[in-house]
Motif scaffolding. Structure first.
Motif, PDB file in Angstrom:
ATOM      1  N   LYS A 226      17.649 -29.175  10.251  1.00 32.94           N
ATOM      2  CA  LYS A 226      18.696 -30.152   9.963  1.00 32.94           C
ATOM      3  C   LYS A 226      18.351 -30.970   8.724  1.00 32.94           C
ATOM      4  N   GLY A 227      19.409 -31.363   7.994  1.00 35.96           N
ATOM      5  CA  GLY A 227      19.257 -32.301   6.890  1.00 35.96           C
ATOM      6  C   GLY A 227      18.416 -31.792   5.740  1.00 35.96           C
ATOM      7  N   ILE A 228      18.604 -30.537   5.347  1.00 35.26           N
ATOM      8  CA  ILE A 228      17.811 -29.976   4.249  1.00 35.26           C
ATOM      9  C   ILE A 228      18.275 -30.557   2.917  1.00 35.26           C
ATOM     10  N   GLU A 229      17.338 -30.996   2.114  1.00 34.28           N
ATOM     11  CA  GLU A 229      17.598 -31.417   0.729  1.00 34.28           C
ATOM     12  C   GLU A 229      16.598 -30.711  -0.181  1.00 34.28           C
ATOM     13  N   LEU A 230      17.133 -30.017  -1.190  1.00 35.77           N
ATOM     14  CA  LEU A 230      16.290 -29.282  -2.128  1.00 35.77           C
ATOM     15  C   LEU A 230      16.457 -29.833  -3.535  1.00 35.77           C
ATOM     16  N   LYS A 231      15.366 -29.895  -4.261  1.00 31.60           N
ATOM     17  CA  LYS A 231      15.402 -30.257  -5.674  1.00 31.60           C
ATOM     18  C   LYS A 231      14.876 -29.083  -6.482  1.00 31.60           C
ATOM     19  N   PHE A 232      15.639 -28.691  -7.520  1.00 28.37           N
ATOM     20  CA  PHE A 232      15.286 -27.548  -8.364  1.00 28.37           C
ATOM     21  C   PHE A 232      14.886 -28.001  -9.762  1.00 28.37           C
ATOM     22  N   LYS A 233      13.897 -27.329 -10.306  1.00 29.44           N
ATOM     23  CA  LYS A 233      13.537 -27.511 -11.711  1.00 29.44           C
ATOM     24  C   LYS A 233      13.251 -26.141 -12.308  1.00 29.44           C
ATOM     25  N   ASP A 234      14.012 -25.802 -13.337  1.00 26.57           N
ATOM     26  CA  ASP A 234      13.868 -24.509 -14.019  1.00 26.57           C
ATOM     27  C   ASP A 234      13.881 -23.351 -13.017  1.00 26.57           C
ATOM     28  N   GLY A 235      14.774 -23.455 -12.051  1.00 27.21           N
ATOM     29  CA  GLY A 235      15.002 -22.384 -11.088  1.00 27.21           C
ATOM     30  C   GLY A 235      14.179 -22.444  -9.831  1.00 27.21           C
ATOM     31  N   LEU A 236      13.168 -23.281  -9.796  1.00 26.80           N
ATOM     32  CA  LEU A 236      12.228 -23.308  -8.688  1.00 26.80           C
ATOM     33  C   LEU A 236      12.466 -24.520  -7.792  1.00 26.80           C
ATOM     34  N   VAL A 237      12.409 -24.328  -6.469  1.00 25.89           N
ATOM     35  CA  VAL A 237      12.454 -25.458  -5.542  1.00 25.89           C
ATOM     36  C   VAL A 237      11.134 -26.208  -5.657  1.00 25.89           C
ATOM     37  N   VAL A 238      11.195 -27.439  -6.184  1.00 30.90           N
ATOM     38  CA  VAL A 238       9.975 -28.224  -6.376  1.00 30.90           C
ATOM     39  C   VAL A 238       9.822 -29.297  -5.307  1.00 30.90           C
ATOM     40  N   GLU A 239      10.923 -29.627  -4.620  1.00 31.61           N
ATOM     41  CA  GLU A 239      10.861 -30.538  -3.477  1.00 31.61           C
ATOM     42  C   GLU A 239      11.777 -30.001  -2.390  1.00 31.61           C
ATOM     43  N   ALA A 240      11.314 -30.049  -1.148  1.00 34.19           N
ATOM     44  CA  ALA A 240      12.117 -29.573  -0.020  1.00 34.19           C
ATOM     45  C   ALA A 240      11.885 -30.501   1.159  1.00 34.19           C
ATOM     46  N   LYS A 241      12.955 -31.176   1.579  1.00 35.36           N
ATOM     47  CA  LYS A 241      12.863 -32.117   2.695  1.00 35.36           C
ATOM     48  C   LYS A 241      13.819 -31.690   3.799  1.00 35.36           C
ATOM     49  N   ALA A 242      13.446 -32.042   5.031  1.00 35.10           N
ATOM     50  CA  ALA A 242      14.322 -31.791   6.177  1.00 35.10           C
ATOM     51  C   ALA A 242      14.193 -32.943   7.157  1.00 35.10           C
ATOM     52  N   GLN A 243      15.313 -33.281   7.812  1.00 37.17           N
ATOM     53  CA  GLN A 243      15.278 -34.318   8.833  1.00 37.17           C
ATOM     54  C   GLN A 243      14.638 -33.799  10.108  1.00 37.17           C
ATOM     55  N   ALA A 244      14.709 -32.498  10.329  1.00 38.37           N
ATOM     56  CA  ALA A 244      14.089 -31.887  11.512  1.00 38.37           C
ATOM     57  C   ALA A 244      13.629 -30.483  11.166  1.00 38.37           C
ATOM     58  N   ASN A 245      12.429 -30.129  11.632  1.00 36.06           N
ATOM     59  CA  ASN A 245      11.819 -28.800  11.450  1.00 36.06           C
ATOM     60  C   ASN A 245      11.331 -28.573  10.024  1.00 36.06           C
ATOM     61  N   GLN A 246      10.712 -29.611   9.471  1.00 35.57           N
ATOM     62  CA  GLN A 246      10.149 -29.529   8.125  1.00 35.57           C
ATOM     63  C   GLN A 246       9.121 -28.401   8.004  1.00 35.57           C
ATOM     64  N   GLU A 247       8.309 -28.223   9.030  1.00 41.35           N
ATOM     65  CA  GLU A 247       7.253 -27.203   8.982  1.00 41.35           C
ATOM     66  C   GLU A 247       7.851 -25.820   8.763  1.00 41.35           C
ATOM     67  N   PHE A 248       8.942 -25.504   9.475  1.00 45.05           N
ATOM     68  CA  PHE A 248       9.552 -24.182   9.317  1.00 45.05           C
ATOM     69  C   PHE A 248      10.159 -24.032   7.929  1.00 45.05           C
ATOM     70  N   LEU A 249      10.819 -25.073   7.424  1.00 44.76           N
ATOM     71  CA  LEU A 249      11.390 -25.017   6.076  1.00 44.76           C
ATOM     72  C   LEU A 249      10.306 -24.719   5.047  1.00 44.76           C
ATOM     73  N   THR A 250       9.215 -25.466   5.091  1.00 46.97           N
ATOM     74  CA  THR A 250       8.137 -25.277   4.116  1.00 46.97           C
ATOM     75  C   THR A 250       7.519 -23.889   4.238  1.00 46.97           C
ATOM     76  N   ALA A 251       7.279 -23.455   5.467  1.00 51.28           N
ATOM     77  CA  ALA A 251       6.656 -22.140   5.674  1.00 51.28           C
ATOM     78  C   ALA A 251       7.538 -21.022   5.151  1.00 51.28           C
ATOM     79  N   THR A 252       8.848 -21.134   5.357  1.00 48.46           N
ATOM     80  CA  THR A 252       9.759 -20.082   4.895  1.00 48.46           C
ATOM     81  C   THR A 252       9.822 -20.054   3.374  1.00 48.46           C
ATOM     82  N   LEU A 253       9.877 -21.220   2.740  1.00 46.77           N
ATOM     83  CA  LEU A 253       9.904 -21.275   1.275  1.00 46.77           C
ATOM     84  C   LEU A 253       8.603 -20.776   0.659  1.00 46.77           C
TER      85      LEU A 253
END
Length: 368
Positions: free
Chosen positions: A256-283
């Motif tokens: 839930k609540g995914i926010e991504l920041k891109f720089k030159d095509g790459l996700v440089v920041e990735a936040k989530a309101q819930a299940n941050q660990e899974f988001l980071t691991a998948t990226l």
């Protein structure tokens, strides 16, 4: 049998896949729940002169594998019979039919990721052969109690929703899908040769290059239901941020609540309101998982509510979606990854898409 199932099979065989005599056709059902549709497809394929083959996945097959003493290598080893069919058939239909779409979410992440490689290897074969025009594929769904519960509906309500989104309740569903296809072609013709795309709104401020990339027409052939136009942005061109307005689901996990920041095509920041660990691991799965493989605009006005099933949700008219990871080669994308994770952003209140400094889309509607 519900006559809508037979009608759905007829549209899939004769329009979506346009099966020809002698073609090898794989009907892959992801659980025994989908057997009524698999049987209808089997019959229609014979009527079309094709050579159909059915593979029905065992009930709770992934759960059994994850709970067993299987090693990581065992979990990720592809069934060679299924792999052979993916490599040799001319047409494929994949029937999603889960009893519990969230069944895998509580297993250890490392075992989930190993098992996902089993499925991802097949998807990579599929996408490679699709790009080479060697394979025609359509993904669809059979209504189950699991999908209905996730959507907050009764099974009967969900059946009506699903068949309505597929347009099989029309007197002539093929004509309805051909009209969708033509409406998309007008948009794609306008986009040909364009170079730069900006997406702006309350939840998004992104820009990307589409120079040399193609938009593809999803008008009832690759997915059923369908309703989108999509491309693969230039891999190093995406800049800005997006806050996805709906939960994102991948391999049975809800984030839930995914926010991504891109720089030159790459996700440089990735936040989530819930299940941050899974988001980071998948990226962090591989080098391509932090780049966009797809940017798409949903166009299906028969889908206006979020259900938790990406096959429907990414088509919601008035939304855009983006997939981190694997791109579709037919769009020009060269991004490679074991991941292809679609995430959705609502554009119906103040959203804009600007193409080469010209307004293309506003408040969920095309304005050209």
């Amino acid at each position: 049998m519900d006559n809508r199932i037979q009608k759905m099979a007829q549209v899939l065989v004769n329009y979506s896949l346009a099966l020809q005599p002698g073609e090898k056709f794989l009907i892959r059902a992801l659980s025994p729940e989908a057997q009524p549709l698999a049987q209808a497809l089997y019959e229609e394929a014979f009527n079309a002169g094709a050579e159909p083959f059915v593979y029905i996945q065992m009930q709770q097959e992934d759960e059994v594998a994850l709970e067993s003493g299987a090693s990581m290598d065992q979990l990720s080893t592809v069934n060679p019979m299924l792999k052979l069919m993916y490599e040799t058939c001319e047409a494929l239909v994949r029937i999603e039919s889960s009893q519990n779409p969230r069944a895998l979410s509580a297993y250890p992440l490392d075992r989930q990721r190993a098992r996902s490689k089993y499925h991802d290897q097949l998807i990579q074969i599929q996408m490679r052969r699709e790009a080479a025009k060697e394979l025609r594929r359509c993904t669809t769904q059979f209504p189950t109690f699991g999908y209905a519960q996730a959507a907050g509906m009764s099974l009967r309500q969900y059946e009506d929703f699903l068949y309505g989104a597929c347009k099989v309740e029309h007197d002539d569903p093929v004509a309805a899908w051909k009209a969708v296809y033509q409406s998309h072609e007008r948009l794609i013709d306008w986009l040909k040769g364009k170079k730069h795309l900006q997406v702006k709104g309350e939840h998004i401020d992104l820009e990307m290059s589409i120079d040399g990339r193609l938009f593809k027409n999803a008008g009832g052939k690759e997915n059923f239901p369908d309703g989108e136009i999509f491309t693969g942005p230039v891999e190093t061109s995406v800049n800005g941020w997006v806050r996805f307005t709906y939960p994102a689901y991948y391999q049975g996990n809800e984030v839930k609540g995914i926010e991504l920041k891109f720089k030159d095509g790459l996700v440089v920041e990735a936040k989530a309101q819930a299940n941050q660990e899974f988001l980071t691991a998948t990226l962090d799965t591989d080098a391509g998982a932090r780049r966009l493989g797809e940017f798409a605009i949903g166009t299906n006005r028969d889908i206006q509510q979020f259900t938790g099933s990406i096959l429907f949700d990414e088509k919601i008219g008035g939304t855009v979606h983006m997939a981190v990871g694997q791109g579709y080669g037919e769009t020009g994308s060269v991004n490679n990854s074991f991941v292809h994770w679609d995430m959705i952003c609502d554009m119906r209140q103040g959203g804009q898409i600007i193409v080469d400094d010209e307004l293309f889309y506003k408040d969920g509607e095309f304005v050209i």
